[in-house]
Write a protein that holds these residues in place. Sequence first.
Motif, PDB file in Angstrom:
ATOM      1  N   SER A  28       0.790  -1.227   0.030  1.00 46.67           N
ATOM      2  CA  SER A  28       0.033   0.139   0.114  1.00 46.67           C
ATOM      3  C   SER A  28       0.810   1.337   0.078  1.00 46.67           C
ATOM      4  N   MET A  29       2.145   1.144   0.268  1.00 47.07           N
ATOM      5  CA  MET A  29       2.992   2.588   0.314  1.00 47.07           C
ATOM      6  C   MET A  29       3.973   2.468  -0.828  1.00 47.07           C
ATOM      7  N   SER A  30       3.645   1.478  -1.920  1.00 47.95           N
ATOM      8  CA  SER A  30       4.546   1.369  -2.813  1.00 47.95           C
ATOM      9  C   SER A  30       4.439   2.722  -3.875  1.00 47.95           C
ATOM     10  N   PRO A  31       5.395   3.444  -4.292  1.00 46.98           N
ATOM     11  CA  PRO A  31       6.663   2.805  -4.660  1.00 46.98           C
ATOM     12  C   PRO A  31       7.489   3.205  -3.483  1.00 46.98           C
TER      13      PRO A  31
ATOM     14  N   GLY B  12     -10.118  14.753  12.915  1.00 45.07           N
ATOM     15  CA  GLY B  12      -8.953  13.878  12.890  1.00 45.07           C
ATOM     16  C   GLY B  12      -8.077  13.955  11.368  1.00 45.07           C
ATOM     17  N   TYR B  13      -7.112  13.046  11.409  1.00 42.93           N
ATOM     18  CA  TYR B  13      -6.062  13.134  10.316  1.00 42.93           C
ATOM     19  C   TYR B  13      -7.002  12.326   9.142  1.00 42.93           C
ATOM     20  N   ILE B  14      -6.636  12.774   7.803  1.00 41.53           N
ATOM     21  CA  ILE B  14      -6.924  11.882   6.590  1.00 41.53           C
ATOM     22  C   ILE B  14      -5.661  11.392   6.166  1.00 41.53           C
ATOM     23  N   THR B  15      -5.868  10.018   5.934  1.00 41.45           N
ATOM     24  CA  THR B  15      -4.676   9.201   5.524  1.00 41.45           C
ATOM     25  C   THR B  15      -4.995   8.330   4.562  1.00 41.45           C
ATOM     26  N   ARG B  16      -3.766   8.034   3.753  1.00 41.76           N
ATOM     27  CA  ARG B  16      -3.607   7.126   2.274  1.00 41.76           C
ATOM     28  C   ARG B  16      -2.300   6.586   2.257  1.00 41.76           C
ATOM     29  N   GLY B  17      -2.663   5.392   1.808  1.00 39.56           N
ATOM     30  CA  GLY B  17      -1.375   4.670   1.261  1.00 39.56           C
ATOM     31  C   GLY B  17      -1.029   5.106  -0.208  1.00 39.56           C
ATOM     32  N   ASP B  18       0.360   5.328  -0.394  1.00 41.16           N
ATOM     33  CA  ASP B  18       0.701   5.972  -1.462  1.00 41.16           C
ATOM     34  C   ASP B  18       0.319   5.234  -2.737  1.00 41.16           C
ATOM     35  N   ALA B  19       0.076   3.891  -2.861  1.00 38.47           N
ATOM     36  CA  ALA B  19      -0.433   2.952  -3.752  1.00 38.47           C
ATOM     37  C   ALA B  19      -2.077   3.112  -3.903  1.00 38.47           C
ATOM     38  N   ASN B  20      -2.611   3.552  -3.089  1.00 41.07           N
ATOM     39  CA  ASN B  20      -4.123   3.494  -2.932  1.00 41.07           C
ATOM     40  C   ASN B  20      -4.717   4.516  -3.848  1.00 41.07           C
ATOM     41  N   PRO B  21      -5.738   4.480  -4.370  1.00 43.86           N
ATOM     42  CA  PRO B  21      -6.349   5.630  -5.134  1.00 43.86           C
ATOM     43  C   PRO B  21      -7.219   6.374  -4.244  1.00 43.86           C
ATOM     44  N   PHE B  22      -7.458   5.973  -3.157  1.00 44.82           N
ATOM     45  CA  PHE B  22      -8.537   6.553  -2.194  1.00 44.82           C
ATOM     46  C   PHE B  22      -8.026   6.527  -0.874  1.00 44.82           C
ATOM     47  N   THR B  23      -8.705   7.459  -0.033  1.00 45.41           N
ATOM     48  CA  THR B  23      -8.038   7.725   1.280  1.00 45.41           C
ATOM     49  C   THR B  23      -8.589   6.578   2.111  1.00 45.41           C
ATOM     50  N   ASP B  24      -8.049   6.310   3.320  1.00 46.02           N
ATOM     51  CA  ASP B  24      -8.585   5.325   4.200  1.00 46.02           C
ATOM     52  C   ASP B  24      -9.926   5.621   4.857  1.00 46.02           C
TER      53      ASP B  24
END
Length: 386
Positions: A41-44, A93-105
Amino acid sequence: MKLSDVLEYAVLGLLVVAVVALLFGQALGQPVLLGYVETGSMSPTMEPGDGFIAVPSVLLEDPESGDVVVFNARELHGGGLTTHRVVRWTEEGYITRGDANPFTDQESVEPPVKRSQIVAEALQINGNVVVIPQLGAVVGAVNGLATGAFDLLGNLPGFESAADGEPSPMFLVAIGGILIALSLVFDGSGGGRKQSSHSRRRPDYYTSGVVLLLLVVIVVTPATLSMVLGSGPTELTIVSSESPNENPLVVGVGETTVIDYTLTNNGYVPIITVLESRDPGVSFGQSVFVVPGKGSKNTTLTIEAPDRTGAYDREIREQLYVPVLPQTVILGLHEVHPFLAIAAIDAVLAFATLLVSVLALGLGPIRLRSTDRNVSLVEQFRRKYL
């Protein structure tokens, strides 16, 4: 001592500390100095198995957009530690996302991440995460050895109580760190043979006190960090409203609500957890738990809404302890002050480290160089463990 020797031992010391930190982090289910990602999920930025330097959140200011944080997820992957990047901050709160994900958590299933959920941040230099390639492979090997050893010890007479949070004659994590450090020193010391007085003046011999102190620091420091940094608050916001709804945290003015509260242990070692709150109107169905390795415990949390309408924050603190003392002793010391309980646990770990070290090495001068002068100590470490 030559500068090259100093640098060699400094590198070796860092390697040993890193391995022990990994042992504690994996055993207790939280990053201690080092962490790694398991998915893509954090690729690359980070590929599966890549590691990073985990800076405890208590040492840093509030995260900003672009920071990579480690947080206790509520819903993602069934809950547990997640490493994703902060996209932005909102009042919820904080909005987060994996670098490889097209949408936020938060567009998926995870609610906004509270500051209290963040346990560490990945070290970044010039905006780039400092990546340690394939650190997860080392962790996987450590996990396999730790799981096998813990299962083996749990089946031996006198060790069953470890699963219930009672002290064991040998503590898995401490022994793991001690054995790694001792194996290096013991190999270089010629099998523990006593040295003559002539050897005391040679530059590659050291007094046993220096080595023993180093071993104590290597074992006690990660344990202390795991208890101090792993213990933290969880924030809940209760809304005292004249129009309560199905949300259990939105209740009538002056009324009470009861919600389920789950404590999760992502590590392999049982952890004693004490729930506390200094805020008014907060009580627990049960406040002391021994959470088994890779397990969880449930309780109820009762919160009384204030007599005035509005949103009110309530802080729930989870104090963690490594169970190397009887639970009654730890709780008694906790009542005086948590740091007193942590100090007592550290004292037990230090004594165990000294005892094992003295039995293995003796009290004579210790040689920290191989009899093969063409093979450096760092090279020995690389051949043994890498």
